[in-house]
Motif scaffolding. Structure first.
Motif, short mmCIF file in Angstrom:
data_model
loop_
_atom_site.label_atom_id
_atom_site.label_comp_id
_atom_site.label_asym_id
_atom_site.label_seq_id
_atom_site.Cartn_x
_atom_site.Cartn_y
_atom_site.Cartn_z
N ARG A 137 93.35 10.29 37.20
CA ARG A 137 92.64 11.51 37.57
C ARG A 137 92.93 11.98 38.99
N ASP A 140 94.91 15.09 38.37
CA ASP A 140 94.33 16.23 37.66
C ASP A 140 94.59 17.50 38.45
N ASP A 142 92.56 20.01 39.00
CA ASP A 142 91.47 20.40 39.90
C ASP A 142 91.46 19.54 41.16
N SER A 163 80.92 16.72 41.66
CA SER A 163 81.94 16.47 40.65
C SER A 163 81.29 15.92 39.39
N ARG A 164 81.76 16.39 38.23
CA ARG A 164 81.16 16.00 36.96
C ARG A 164 82.21 15.67 35.92
N PHE A 165 81.95 14.59 35.17
CA PHE A 165 82.61 14.33 33.89
C PHE A 165 81.48 14.22 32.88
N ARG A 253 82.92 21.58 36.68
CA ARG A 253 83.72 20.36 36.86
C ARG A 253 83.70 19.94 38.33
N ASP A 266 85.51 25.27 36.57
CA ASP A 266 84.96 24.80 35.30
C ASP A 266 86.09 24.26 34.43
N MET A 268 88.02 21.06 31.98
CA MET A 268 88.74 19.84 32.29
C MET A 268 90.24 20.08 32.42
#
Length: 364
Positions: A137, A140, A142, A163-165, A253, A266, A268
């Protein structure tokens, strides 16, 4: 360990043994290894007949091996071992490979505890061998974009990072990820938190305080499936990290707030879905369409900001440079020790209902 070139023939491909052909091995490691110049997927450990057939279809050049012990019985036939098996096997397999003289890539988390991870790091250093962790990640779209925005000063001084998963998986699934045995390092805190915490520490440096809320929300859940972790970094930035299997509506995200501007994105990174769908890196890999750009600016005027392409192939390209040229590991394994220290502090914080100071924790 540096692999020397063969005089007159250039560099031979490094022979890679992969342990595990479940989701991590089949969807991530195998295609990335096979697509990296300088690497050859030589052997895969899986005894499952269906997975063997899948391996034959997808990577006919690779031999199937029943057990890791069988593979490691002839370490001279390999140049690198990749561990993509369940969490409880990470430490014993990595230790066995290092003691056999093989460099090792381990999927995250490196270990179930920071102490076990630190012991592996010391073993690798004692043998002069590469040990690195597949923190994909970090590549990634982002994360790469935010890292560049911070480096360029586009946000000014950052004071808060969110930060969110989050996922919507209200039904339990069988498997070791739902196991309450500490050796399995199951639960969403270790599964997704390993990524979120690694990203936060990579961006903003060491954490000095940790506060966490860790819960099992789904009926029958034996391990955590919903968690929140707040970090105070030594440099003053506060990171708020969410991970959940029970999010019926997903939050942003990423949201990064600075004194000059802010950035919110936003959705993934597209690379996991692409790999799981059988796509392989090539032209246009990891690119995000304009409709998926994050917003950069403030309430006075925010606009879509082009996203850097995601680049999972960069990890194994870094492994090749490490083995061929002695370059630094693409992920320093000591970073995994730091992240596991934070994860352990998060569990303690949630259990005791208080903020944990890491210097205090280290002294006990």
């Amino acid at each position: 360990m540096t692999i020397e070139s063969t005089p007159g023939t250039g560099h031979p491909a490094l022979r890679v043994g992969l342990v595990g052909y479940g989701l991590a091995g089949a969807a991530f490691h195998a295609p990335l290894i096979a697509g990296t110049p300088g690497l050859r997927l030589d052997a895969v450990v899986t005894a499952d007949p269906e997975r063997r057939e899948q391996l034959r279809r997808e990577h006919p050049q690779a031999r199937a091996v029943d057990t890791a012990e069988q593979l490691l019985a002839d370490p001279g036939a390999l140049d690198l071992l990749v561990v993509a098996s369940p969490n409880r096997s990470h430490v014993p397999l990595a230790r066995a490979a290092l003691e056999a003289g093989l460099p090792v890539v381990v999927d995250k988390p490196l270990a179930a505890t920071a102490a076990e991870a630190a012991a592996l790091v010391e073993l690798a250093e004692a043998h002069g061998l590469l040990l690195t962790v597949f923190q994909n990640r970090r590549w990634d779209t982002d994360f790469l974009t935010v890292r560049q925005l911070i480096a360029d000063g586009a946000l000014g001084t950052v004071h808060r990072y969110e930060s969110r998963f989050e996922r919507w998986r209200p039904e339990l699934k069988e498997g070791w990820r739902e196991s309450a045995d500490p050796a399995d390092a199951g639960g969403i805190l270790y599964d997704l938190g390993s990524h979120l915490i690694d990203q936060a520490l990579t961006l903003f440096g060491p954490a000095v305080q940790v506060y966490a809320e860790v819960d099992a929300r789904r009926a029958g859940a034996a391990v955590d499936d919903d968690a929140f972790v707040a970090l105070t970094h030594a440099g003053g930035v506060r990171s708020h990290l969410w991970m959940s299997a029970l999010a019926g509506q997903l939050g942003p995200r990423l949201r990064v707030l600075g004194d000059r501007s802010a950035y919110t994105v936003d959705g993934m990174d597209p690379q996991e879905d692409a790999l799981r769908a059988g796509q392989r890196p090539g032209p246009g890999w990891g690119e995000v369409p304009q409709a998926g750009y994050g917003l950069l600016g403030s309430t006075d005027g925010a606009a879509g900001h082009p996203s850097l392409p995601g680049d999972y192939p960069a990890f194994y390209a870094g492994v090749v440079r490490s083995l061929r040229e002695g370059a630094p590991a693409p992920v320093d394994p000591r970073d995994a020790v730091a992240a596991l220290t934070v994860l352990e502090a998060a569990r303690r914080s949630a259990a005791e209902g208080r903020t944990v100071t890491l210097t205090e924790r280290a002294s006990r």
